[in-house]
Design a protein around this motif. Structure first.
Motif, PDB file in Angstrom:
ATOM      1  N   GLU A  37       0.965  -1.146  -0.122  1.00 14.73           N
ATOM      2  CA  GLU A  37      -0.123   0.204   0.004  1.00 14.73           C
ATOM      3  C   GLU A  37       0.980   1.312   0.009  1.00 14.73           C
ATOM      4  O   GLU A  37       1.966   1.096   0.522  1.00 14.73           O
ATOM      5  CB  GLU A  37      -0.850   0.031   1.260  1.00 14.73           C
ATOM      6  CG  GLU A  37      -1.936  -1.216   1.277  1.00 14.73           C
ATOM      7  CD  GLU A  37      -2.926  -0.971   2.602  1.00 14.73           C
ATOM      8  OE1 GLU A  37      -2.674  -0.042   3.302  1.00 14.73           O
ATOM      9  OE2 GLU A  37      -3.638  -1.814   2.673  1.00 14.73           O
ATOM     10  N   GLY A  38       0.233   2.416  -0.420  1.00 14.57           N
ATOM     11  CA  GLY A  38       1.081   3.477  -0.368  1.00 14.57           C
ATOM     12  C   GLY A  38       1.087   4.118   1.056  1.00 14.57           C
ATOM     13  O   GLY A  38       0.452   3.498   1.945  1.00 14.57           O
ATOM     14  N   PRO A  39       2.004   5.256   1.433  1.00 12.59           N
ATOM     15  CA  PRO A  39       1.929   5.828   2.616  1.00 12.59           C
ATOM     16  C   PRO A  39       0.632   6.080   3.400  1.00 12.59           C
ATOM     17  O   PRO A  39       0.480   5.925   4.721  1.00 12.59           O
ATOM     18  CB  PRO A  39       2.811   6.981   2.393  1.00 12.59           C
ATOM     19  CG  PRO A  39       3.419   6.878   1.100  1.00 12.59           C
ATOM     20  CD  PRO A  39       2.533   6.093   0.511  1.00 12.59           C
ATOM     21  N   GLY A  40      -0.358   6.280   2.606  1.00 11.86           N
ATOM     22  CA  GLY A  40      -1.804   6.755   3.284  1.00 11.86           C
ATOM     23  C   GLY A  40      -2.592   5.424   3.481  1.00 11.86           C
ATOM     24  O   GLY A  40      -3.871   5.905   4.081  1.00 11.86           O
ATOM     25  N   GLY A  41      -2.300   4.287   3.100  1.00  5.36           N
ATOM     26  CA  GLY A  41      -3.039   3.099   2.870  1.00  5.36           C
ATOM     27  C   GLY A  41      -3.882   3.134   1.772  1.00  5.36           C
ATOM     28  O   GLY A  41      -3.995   3.978   0.920  1.00  5.36           O
ATOM     29  N   ASP A  42      -4.937   2.010   1.875  1.00  6.06           N
ATOM     30  CA  ASP A  42      -5.850   2.163   0.817  1.00  6.06           C
ATOM     31  C   ASP A  42      -6.970   2.924   1.056  1.00  6.06           C
ATOM     32  O   ASP A  42      -7.548   3.046   2.273  1.00  6.06           O
ATOM     33  CB  ASP A  42      -6.520   0.376   0.766  1.00  6.06           C
ATOM     34  CG  ASP A  42      -7.315   0.121  -0.394  1.00  6.06           C
ATOM     35  OD1 ASP A  42      -8.005   1.022  -0.992  1.00  6.06           O
ATOM     36  OD2 ASP A  42      -7.208  -0.932  -0.618  1.00  6.06           O
ATOM     37  N   ARG A  45     -10.187   2.040   2.925  1.00  9.33           N
ATOM     38  CA  ARG A  45     -10.290   2.205   4.409  1.00  9.33           C
ATOM     39  C   ARG A  45     -10.939   3.214   4.841  1.00  9.33           C
ATOM     40  O   ARG A  45     -11.705   3.121   6.005  1.00  9.33           O
ATOM     41  CB  ARG A  45      -8.832   1.832   4.726  1.00  9.33           C
ATOM     42  CG  ARG A  45      -9.004   1.704   6.389  1.00  9.33           C
ATOM     43  CD  ARG A  45      -7.611   1.230   6.948  1.00  9.33           C
ATOM     44  NE  ARG A  45      -7.082  -0.057   6.477  1.00  9.33           N
ATOM     45  CZ  ARG A  45      -7.367  -1.078   7.086  1.00  9.33           C
ATOM     46  NH1 ARG A  45      -8.182  -1.198   7.862  1.00  9.33           N
ATOM     47  NH2 ARG A  45      -6.975  -2.091   6.351  1.00  9.33           N
ATOM     48  N   THR A  46     -11.053   4.126   4.393  1.00  9.98           N
ATOM     49  CA  THR A  46     -11.570   5.206   4.926  1.00  9.98           C
ATOM     50  C   THR A  46     -13.211   5.084   4.750  1.00  9.98           C
ATOM     51  O   THR A  46     -14.037   6.292   5.447  1.00  9.98           O
ATOM     52  CB  THR A  46     -11.231   6.711   3.963  1.00  9.98           C
ATOM     53  OG1 THR A  46     -11.505   6.647   2.386  1.00  9.98           O
ATOM     54  CG2 THR A  46      -9.626   7.033   4.063  1.00  9.98           C
ATOM     55  N   VAL A  47     -13.801   4.497   3.832  1.00 16.03           N
ATOM     56  CA  VAL A  47     -15.312   4.265   4.026  1.00 16.03           C
ATOM     57  C   VAL A  47     -15.798   3.150   4.152  1.00 16.03           C
ATOM     58  O   VAL A  47     -17.034   2.963   4.566  1.00 16.03           O
ATOM     59  CB  VAL A  47     -15.792   4.835   2.367  1.00 16.03           C
ATOM     60  CG1 VAL A  47     -15.401   6.336   1.969  1.00 16.03           C
ATOM     61  CG2 VAL A  47     -15.259   4.138   1.395  1.00 16.03           C
ATOM     62  N   VAL A  52     -12.257  -3.839   4.289  1.00 19.65           N
ATOM     63  CA  VAL A  52     -10.674  -4.020   4.123  1.00 19.65           C
ATOM     64  C   VAL A  52     -10.276  -4.926   4.921  1.00 19.65           C
ATOM     65  O   VAL A  52      -9.604  -5.908   4.662  1.00 19.65           O
ATOM     66  CB  VAL A  52     -10.061  -2.632   4.128  1.00 19.65           C
ATOM     67  CG1 VAL A  52      -8.858  -2.906   4.032  1.00 19.65           C
ATOM     68  CG2 VAL A  52     -10.454  -1.694   3.027  1.00 19.65           C
ATOM     69  N   ASP A  53     -10.421  -5.002   6.390  1.00 18.60           N
ATOM     70  CA  ASP A  53     -10.225  -5.862   7.359  1.00 18.60           C
ATOM     71  C   ASP A  53     -10.313  -7.326   6.767  1.00 18.60           C
ATOM     72  O   ASP A  53      -9.765  -8.420   7.060  1.00 18.60           O
ATOM     73  CB  ASP A  53     -10.672  -5.629   8.584  1.00 18.60           C
ATOM     74  CG  ASP A  53      -9.937  -4.469   9.171  1.00 18.60           C
ATOM     75  OD1 ASP A  53      -8.816  -3.832   8.601  1.00 18.60           O
ATOM     76  OD2 ASP A  53     -10.673  -3.696  10.168  1.00 18.60           O
ATOM     77  N   ALA A  54     -11.713  -7.313   6.405  1.00 20.42           N
ATOM     78  CA  ALA A  54     -12.088  -8.574   6.010  1.00 20.42           C
ATOM     79  C   ALA A  54     -11.356  -9.438   4.700  1.00 20.42           C
ATOM     80  O   ALA A  54     -10.825 -10.469   4.720  1.00 20.42           O
ATOM     81  CB  ALA A  54     -13.603  -8.813   5.503  1.00 20.42           C
TER      82      ALA A  54
END
Length: 276
Positions: A37-42, A45-47, A52-54
């Motif tokens: 992933e990039g530095p800010g993550g996927d 995940r913000t929505v 994403v965890d699943a």
């Protein structure tokens, strides 16, 4: 981890939905998945953090800034040991990171690269998401209601898994994993084939034209009926003691609650279920 793909290592740069869904399938079959992933993550995940965890819960997640030479070198080290690479960025963005078909084939000849794009070929650079891909494929209904299922994304994920297996087979046979594109528009268009042939179009056999395949109001809730085969259809009508019109079935299903009809269908081996 054991499984049919045990010993296979996957490096995935593919974010949002199709790539992670495909990667989870590969992981479930025993592959090791390293998610970059990039530095800010996927952004997903913000929505939808739970989603994403699943999808990535049992994968190794590494955050790299691929604009930095040191982090690109780390990615190259990962690819040195990988069997498969998944991406979902535009070809031009990947090229800026040094990931072109020519470079990858020369440096990692056995690596199978599966690239998820909006549409294969010359339109691979065009932006879009599941909604626009379904629109292009003619899968949206009338009006402005949004689809409840991300058909383009999820069907493309299945194609990605297939292409991964084919790449592994090609590497075994010929020593080269090769490159394959999976287009979200093409995936959606293939899902629409029954519609284009009239099967699920309004009035078609699976589009409301046959009372054996329909949704009916129950005393509470709704029931879905799919008694297409002659023996199911005959049994349904015999048990209900009615003829075979929409109106007759509609009246009959108002006599019980949807959950009761589902239990009834299971008892009598008739495909009738409550609509959740």
């Amino acid at each position: 981890m054991t499984g049919r793909l045990a010993g296979v290592r996957v490096v995935s740069l593919a974010g949002t939905l199709p790539g992670p869904v495909a990667a989870r399938r590969l992981r479930a079959e025993g592959a090791e998945v390293i998610r970059v992933e990039g530095p800010g993550g996927d952004i997903l995940r913000t929505v939808a953090a739970d989603l994403v965890d699943a999808l990535v819960g049992d994968q190794q997640v590494i955050r790299l800034n691929l604009k930095e030479p040191a982090d690109r070198a780390r990615l190259h080290e990962l690819l040195d040991e990988a069997d498969l690479l998944l991406t979902s960025s535009r070809p031009s963005a990947l090229a800026r990171l040094g990931l072109t078909r020519e470079v990858v084939a020369q440096r990692w000849p056995r690596l199978g690269w599966v690239a998820i794009v909006g549409e294969t070929g010359e339109r691979a650079e065009e932006a879009g998401h599941d909604l626009t891909y379904q629109a292009q494929a003619g899968l949206l209904g009338a009006g402005t209601e949004l689809p409840r299922v991300l058909l383009a994304d999820l069907s493309a994920a299945e194609r990605v898994v297939t292409e991964c297996v084919l790449a592994l087979r090609q590497a075994d046979l010929h020593g080269s994993g090769g490159y394959a594109e999976v287009g979200l528009v093409e995936s959606a268009r293939d899902l629409g084939e029954p519609l284009r042939h009239g099967l699920t179009a309004p009035g078609g056999i699976l589009g409301g034209g046959h009372p054996a395949y329909a949704i009916y109001l129950a005393r509470s809730g709704r029931v879905a009926v799919a008694a297409l085969e002659p023996h199911f259809w005959a049994r349904l009508l015999d048990l209900l003691g009615i003829g075979g019109t929409h109106a007759e079935l509609a009246a009959a299903f108002l006599e019980r609650d949807a959950q009761d009809w589902e239990a009834w269908g299971s008892e009598h081996d008739v495909p009738v279920v409550a609509v959740l």
